[in-house]
Design an enzyme around this catalytic site. Structure first.
Site, short mmCIF file in Angstrom:
data_model
loop_
_atom_site.label_atom_id
_atom_site.label_comp_id
_atom_site.label_asym_id
_atom_site.label_seq_id
_atom_site.Cartn_x
_atom_site.Cartn_y
_atom_site.Cartn_z
N HIS A 58 9.85 -7.26 -10.34
CA HIS A 58 9.80 -6.02 -9.58
C HIS A 58 8.36 -5.63 -9.25
CE1 HIS A 58 13.95 -4.89 -9.52
NE2 HIS A 58 14.07 -4.77 -10.82
N ASP A 68 -0.97 3.28 -4.70
CA ASP A 68 -1.32 2.01 -5.32
C ASP A 68 -0.08 1.12 -5.35
OD1 ASP A 68 -4.00 2.44 -5.94
OD2 ASP A 68 -3.54 3.34 -7.89
N ASP A 81 -2.71 -2.21 -8.77
CA ASP A 81 -3.57 -3.13 -8.04
C ASP A 81 -5.03 -2.99 -8.47
OD1 ASP A 81 -3.93 -0.63 -6.88
OD2 ASP A 81 -3.37 -1.27 -4.85
N CYS A 129 8.30 -6.65 -4.51
CA CYS A 129 8.23 -5.61 -3.49
C CYS A 129 6.82 -5.03 -3.39
CB CYS A 129 9.20 -4.48 -3.83
SG CYS A 129 10.91 -4.98 -3.93
N ASP A 152 -5.81 -6.39 -3.15
CA ASP A 152 -6.87 -5.74 -2.36
C ASP A 152 -7.83 -6.74 -1.73
OD1 ASP A 152 -5.97 -3.15 -2.72
OD2 ASP A 152 -7.08 -2.86 -4.57
#
Length: 341
Positions: free
Chosen positions: A235, A251, A267, A291, A298
């Site tokens: 997930h 984020d 992230d 997802c 980044d």
């Protein structure tokens, strides 16, 4: 002391303004006109030249596919279809019937073919290639370049959330097993250099602390000439941004097995561990099959597999000012030392 602290802060702010100005970014935190790729490449510091690439199953705003519906998942911002079709589609292209294609495929061909095959299955997700540096999309696709002649290490994570109702996935363990076989058979990764985390009771549990420890370890062990492959199938979600570095206010985050108790892996965490810490001369590829994964590491350059691009472009949705600050995490300390503060 307040007066001297004010002087220090003013000196640091002035130095930062000069650096951002040289990079074409307004010092008030807003971007001026989007920098061209040539301007960005000429201006960016060495810390932004590491050899990092990522294949993601979908864009930030999208979910990927494994199960029919996650509207009732106990996750922040659940949305529609979710799961992990990215890995199986990529392997269908690169390793069908456990054989490599007879002809070389380019980066553009692989990502575009992934989208075509996903569309045939009625999936709307758009796979994305992102990188720290622009990639020649017509070049041969390869997880490990010929220049990476050192040790090949991998961290493989598959989380089915076994026993969660709702929320359990079905294909993430298979994703890891299949991808592991591919990198060992085709790219020469050895079992002793592959760390596997799965919630199957056999492998190391994919808890938040274990995942972070595995990521830190693979970076700490890496040396110039090595190659790293990271695979995550599970997930992913979105959380309210905490430090202002996201243009959309969110984020992206991974959901470890114990996310309800220990929290997500944002992230920003991934960037600090994997990107900032990566030694120079190490090649790293990450496959994020979850997802909201489009910019979960980044990286500034993107190529979407929907036919809208012919070359890699700077991500127009990236908050460049905050991105530069995050990447140059040592900026403040460097300025303090330089200014003798």
């Amino acid at each position: 002391m307040g007066f001297f602290n004010t002087l220090k802060n003013q000196a640091i702010a002035a130095a930062k303004e000069g650096m951002l100005s040289s990079l074409g970014v307004d010092a008030d935190g807003t971007d001026g006109e989007q920098m061209t790729k040539s301007q960005y490449e000429e201006s960016k510091p060495d810390e932004l030249r590491k050899d990092i690439r990522m294949i993601s199953g979908c864009q930030d705003k999208q979910t990927s596919a494994d199960v029919s519906n996650v509207e009732q998942f106990e996750l922040p911002d659940p949305a529609g279809q979710a799961g992990g079709a990215c890995t199986s589609t990529l392997l269908r292209i690169l390793y069908a019937d456990e054989k490599v294609p007879e002809e070389d495929l380019s980066f553009a061909e692989v990502v575009s073919t992934m989208r075509e095959q996903l569309a045939e299955g009625n999936y709307t997700q758009v796979p994305q290639l992102s990188s720290m540096n622009p990639i020649d999309l017509n070049a041969k696709f390869d997880l490990v370049p010929e220049s990476a002649t050192g040790t090949r290490r991998a961290v493989m994570i598959g989380i089915n959330y076994v026993g969660d109702r709702p929320g359990e996935l079905s294909g993430c363990h298979n994703d890891v097993h299949n991808m592991k076989k591919y990198i060992m058979d085709v790219h020469g990764f050895e079992e002793e250099n592959i760390r596997t985390l799965m919630d199957d009771g056999e492998y190391e549990a994919p808890t938040r602390s274990n995942i972070i420890a595995a990521y830190k370890a693979v970076i700490a062990e890496a040396e110039e000439g090595d190659a790293i492959f990271l695979h995550y199938s599970g997930h992913g979600t979105k959380l309210r941004d905490q430090n202002g570095d996201e243009a959309d206010g969110y984020d992206e985050a991974l959901c470890p097995r114990d996310f309800q108790q220990a929290g997500m892996i944002r992230d920003d965490d991934l960037y600090d561990i994997l990107v900032k810490g990566l030694p120079n001369g190490v090649h790293m590829v990450s496959l994020m099959d979850c997802c909201h994964s489009g910019s979960i590491m980044d990286l500034p350059y993107i190529f979407k597999g929907d036919g809208s691009q012919t070359e890699m472009e700077l991500d127009p949705e990236m908050n460049l000012d905050a991105f530069i600050e995050c990447i140059s995490g040592k900026l403040v300390e460097f300025l303090k030392k330089s200014l003798g503060l």
